[in-house]
Motif scaffolding. Structure first.
Motif, PDB file in Angstrom:
ATOM      1  N   LEU A   1       0.897  -3.162  -9.208  1.00  0.00           N
ATOM      2  CA  LEU A   1      -0.399  -2.660  -8.746  1.00  0.00           C
ATOM      3  C   LEU A   1      -1.232  -2.155  -9.919  1.00  0.00           C
ATOM      4  O   LEU A   1      -2.450  -2.389  -9.979  1.00  0.00           O
ATOM      5  CB  LEU A   1      -0.197  -1.544  -7.716  1.00  0.00           C
ATOM      6  N   TYR A   2      -0.581  -1.469 -10.857  1.00  0.00           N
ATOM      7  CA  TYR A   2      -1.284  -1.056 -12.074  1.00  0.00           C
ATOM      8  C   TYR A   2      -1.802  -2.281 -12.835  1.00  0.00           C
ATOM      9  O   TYR A   2      -2.923  -2.276 -13.356  1.00  0.00           O
ATOM     10  CB  TYR A   2      -0.360  -0.250 -12.991  1.00  0.00           C
TER      11      TYR A   2
ATOM     12  N   ALA B   1       3.738   6.727  -6.874  1.00  0.00           N
ATOM     13  CA  ALA B   1       2.804   5.980  -6.032  1.00  0.00           C
ATOM     14  C   ALA B   1       1.454   6.690  -5.952  1.00  0.00           C
ATOM     15  O   ALA B   1       0.398   6.041  -5.959  1.00  0.00           O
ATOM     16  CB  ALA B   1       3.397   5.803  -4.639  1.00  0.00           C
ATOM     17  N   PHE B   2       1.481   8.016  -5.906  1.00  0.00           N
ATOM     18  CA  PHE B   2       0.231   8.773  -5.871  1.00  0.00           C
ATOM     19  C   PHE B   2      -0.594   8.533  -7.127  1.00  0.00           C
ATOM     20  O   PHE B   2      -1.823   8.406  -7.078  1.00  0.00           O
ATOM     21  CB  PHE B   2       0.544  10.262  -5.709  1.00  0.00           C
TER      22      PHE B   2
ATOM     23  N   VAL C   1       0.830  -1.208   0.000  1.00  0.00           N
ATOM     24  CA  VAL C   1       0.000   0.000   0.000  1.00  0.00           C
ATOM     25  C   VAL C   1       0.865   1.259   0.000  1.00  0.00           C
ATOM     26  O   VAL C   1       0.562   2.244  -0.678  1.00  0.00           O
ATOM     27  CB  VAL C   1      -0.951  -0.008   1.220  1.00  0.00           C
TER      28      VAL C   1
ATOM     29  N   VAL D   1       4.717  -0.648  -7.967  1.00  0.00           N
ATOM     30  CA  VAL D   1       3.702   0.252  -8.534  1.00  0.00           C
ATOM     31  C   VAL D   1       3.206  -0.304  -9.861  1.00  0.00           C
ATOM     32  O   VAL D   1       2.004  -0.310 -10.150  1.00  0.00           O
ATOM     33  CB  VAL D   1       4.271   1.673  -8.693  1.00  0.00           C
TER      34      VAL D   1
ATOM     35  N   GLY E   1      -4.883  -3.761 -11.032  1.00  0.00           N
ATOM     36  CA  GLY E   1      -6.058  -2.916 -11.231  1.00  0.00           C
ATOM     37  C   GLY E   1      -6.575  -2.957 -12.649  1.00  0.00           C
ATOM     38  O   GLY E   1      -7.789  -3.012 -12.885  1.00  0.00           O
TER      39      GLY E   1
ATOM     40  N   TYR F   1      -6.594   3.857  -8.986  1.00  0.00           N
ATOM     41  CA  TYR F   1      -7.481   2.956  -8.244  1.00  0.00           C
ATOM     42  C   TYR F   1      -8.771   3.665  -7.816  1.00  0.00           C
ATOM     43  O   TYR F   1      -9.852   3.067  -7.843  1.00  0.00           O
ATOM     44  CB  TYR F   1      -6.767   2.381  -7.017  1.00  0.00           C
ATOM     45  N   MET F   2      -8.648   4.936  -7.433  1.00  0.00           N
ATOM     46  CA  MET F   2      -9.860   5.674  -7.081  1.00  0.00           C
ATOM     47  C   MET F   2     -10.777   5.819  -8.288  1.00  0.00           C
ATOM     48  O   MET F   2     -12.009   5.724  -8.175  1.00  0.00           O
ATOM     49  CB  MET F   2      -9.493   7.047  -6.515  1.00  0.00           C
TER      50      MET F   2
ATOM     51  N   VAL G   1      -0.779   5.848  -9.010  1.00  0.00           N
ATOM     52  CA  VAL G   1      -1.455   4.555  -9.053  1.00  0.00           C
ATOM     53  C   VAL G   1      -2.682   4.559  -8.157  1.00  0.00           C
ATOM     54  O   VAL G   1      -3.713   3.942  -8.479  1.00  0.00           O
ATOM     55  CB  VAL G   1      -0.496   3.401  -8.683  1.00  0.00           C
ATOM     56  N   TRP G   2      -2.636   5.299  -7.051  1.00  0.00           N
ATOM     57  CA  TRP G   2      -3.812   5.335  -6.184  1.00  0.00           C
ATOM     58  C   TRP G   2      -4.895   6.244  -6.742  1.00  0.00           C
ATOM     59  O   TRP G   2      -6.096   6.012  -6.516  1.00  0.00           O
ATOM     60  CB  TRP G   2      -3.412   5.717  -4.761  1.00  0.00           C
TER      61      TRP G   2
END
Length: 524
Positions: A18-19, A100-101, A7, A15, A22, A107-108, A103-104
């Motif tokens: 994580l992409y 990192a910001f 996280v 990262v 998602g 996700y949002m 990727v989140w």
């Protein structure tokens, strides 16, 4: 390894993964929406739903999630994040926390898109959001707007980050003309994102202003113009085709070089004429999406010329692909099969796109299934297969294990066959029967009943192929055969570190010799 580490990670490799997670989740959602639509269209009359708005919600979710939630994030998020620092010998990206910001933010955006299925007034404006419908519908246009804005902000952040990384963080000795073709393709893609994403953001924001704040940007009764929106939307959304095309061409170009053990043919022409030719011309071709809106003939003809011109840089890259295979020591592992499938599907899509650039033909074909079939060939399926080929290619590097080749080949056959069954049939009924796209039912065209069933069967075949592929990835990551650091015997820099790479990628920053090249394969 715990959840907290993932996280709060700033490691470009995590990262990137994580992409990937998602975007694959988004692909599953988009695929389910496609299966629902095909099931609805498999027979005349109501099949799964008697409510056309429900069908429009499926269509909205399929298009928006496929493009904004899967393809662009998988290529400029996963592939760029995981591979670019490794390919240029960097320990990470230029701005890890900003990365990192991003990727989140993505996700949002994905979570907002998934709210479509739980809120009482889901968006039903397709992925285009055209007014006046998007300003008068009871569907939640604001959700569409904010989804686009969040994912767009993620793209802009990534663009700044990767352009800086490529420009300033290359290993010592890695000059511009020694970069992997994939690096060039990502660089060109992010330049286009920085230019065009703000235009899309402005367009969708103004739609919400019209609907919720009482403005009249696109209201003809109050001096607005709906065609202003279409021009703004396609000024971004046609270059978005190339935002997807360039990275997927970069992936398969590097895979072709690796699995044919050959240098990229005509490298400089493909880079400077191909990649940067597309970057320059991509902003001049959007109006062919508006040929049927009543524009004057002189403007149609001018845009026909610029649309046809884009085939020149695309042709340069295609020649490089074929030339790279020439006299190569070709092996047909799963990544190469998917890359070859990508090239075939793209060629079919590209060649069938030429008639759509010609004004006299587009006027008749524009609103038919022919366009849907062409678009899926040239971008949706070709782009997806390129993404899958990249995952297979970098799978040993990401996991330290080999994917199961037998099941990889089986998944490819299902996916490739299913894609041709459905989308060739689409183009056929578009030309022969003039079957209109976006329709909930086809009662006026009873003669296409057989074709509709064939297309539905094709979609099921694709679904089986994807399910096999996804299960193969999961099982291979857990139980696959151990991979060495360079199982493909590639000369590219990412294969010179451990699999999986450690934090920082190399114990010491690599220094490259004057004669080093990512394609320095011996003559055979």
């Amino acid at each position: 390894m715990n959840l907290k580490e993932w996280v709060f990670t700033t490691d470009h490799k995590r990262v990137g993964i994580l992409y990937l997670i998602g975007s694959v989740a988004a692909f599953v959602v988009a695929g389910i929406m496609a299966l629902l639509m095909r099931a609805e269209l498999s027979a005349m009359g109501p099949t799964l739903t008697a409510n056309p708005t429900t069908y429009n919600v499926w269509l909205y979710a399929h298009g928006a999630v496929m493009i904004l939630g899967f393809q662009i994030p998988a290529l400029t998020g996963f592939a760029a994040n995981y591979a670019i620092p490794l390919m240029i010998g960097a320990k990470d990206v230029a701005f890890p926390r900003l990365n990192a910001f991003s990727v989140w933010l993505f996700y949002m955006g994905v979570i907002l898109a998934l709210l479509t299925f739980v809120i009482p007034d889901p968006p039903d404006v397709l992925w285009t959001g055209y007014p006046p419908y998007s300003t008068i519908t009871t569907g939640n246009t604001a959700l569409y707007t904010f989804t686009v804005l969040l994912i767009g902000f993620a793209s802009i952040i990534a663009g700044v980050n990767f352009i800086t990384t490529i420009a300033y963080m290359r290993a010592k000795g890695l000059t511009w003309n020694k970069l992997n073709f994939f690096v060039w393709s990502i660089l060109g893609s992010f330049v286009m994102q920085l230019i065009y994403v703000p235009v899309l953001g402005t367009a969708v924001l103004l739609v919400s202003f019209d609907k919720y704040l009482g403005t009249h940007f696109f209201d003809p009764t109050m001096g607005g113009d709906v065609l202003t929106y279409q021009n703004l939307f396609w000024f971004y959304s046609h270059p978005a085709v190339y935002v997807i095309f360039l990275p997927f061409m970069g992936i398969i170009m590097d895979i072709f070089a690796t699995f044919s053990k050959n240098r990229i043919f005509n490298y400089k022409a493909a880079v400077y004429g191909g990649v940067w030719g597309i970057v320059i011309i991509s902003g001049e071709v959007w109006i062919h999406h508006l040929y049927v809106t009543g524009m004057p003939d002189w403007l149609r003809i001018g845009q026909m010329v610029t649309t046809l011109m884009i085939s020149v840089p695309v042709g340069l890259m295609t020649i490089s692909l074929v030339g790279t295979l020439y006299k190569g020591s070709i092996t047909f592992e799963t990544p190469m099969l998917y890359a070859l499938g990508t090239m075939f599907l793209f060629l079919v899509g590209g060649l069938t796109g030429i008639p759509l650039a010609v004004t006299s033909l587009t006027v008749n074909l524009s609103e038919t299934y022919y366009v849907v079939g062409h678009f899926h060939y040239v971008m949706a399926v070709a782009g997806s297969l390129a993404i899958f080929s990249g995952v297979y290619y970098w799978f040993p590097k990401m996991t330290g294990r080999m994917v199961n080749e037998t099941w990889g080949r089986i998944a490819f056959v299902f996916t490739f066959v299913g894609a041709n069954v459905i989308f060739w049939t689409m183009m056929n009924v578009g030309v022969k029967e003039g079957l209109p796209r976006r329709y909930y039912d086809w009662a006026q065209f009873p003669q296409v009943a057989h074709d509709q069933m064939v297309m539905t069967i094709g979609s099921v075949i694709i679904g089986i192929g994807f399910a096999i592929m996804l299960l193969n990835w999961i099982l291979s990551a857990a139980f696959g055969k151990k991979a060495g650091d360079n199982p493909w015997e590639s000369k590219s820099l990412e294969w010179t570190t451990a699999s999986p790479p450690p934090h920082g990628n190399w114990p010491k920053p690599p220094v490259l010799a004057d004669d080093w090249s990512p394609y320095a394969y011996a003559k055979r």
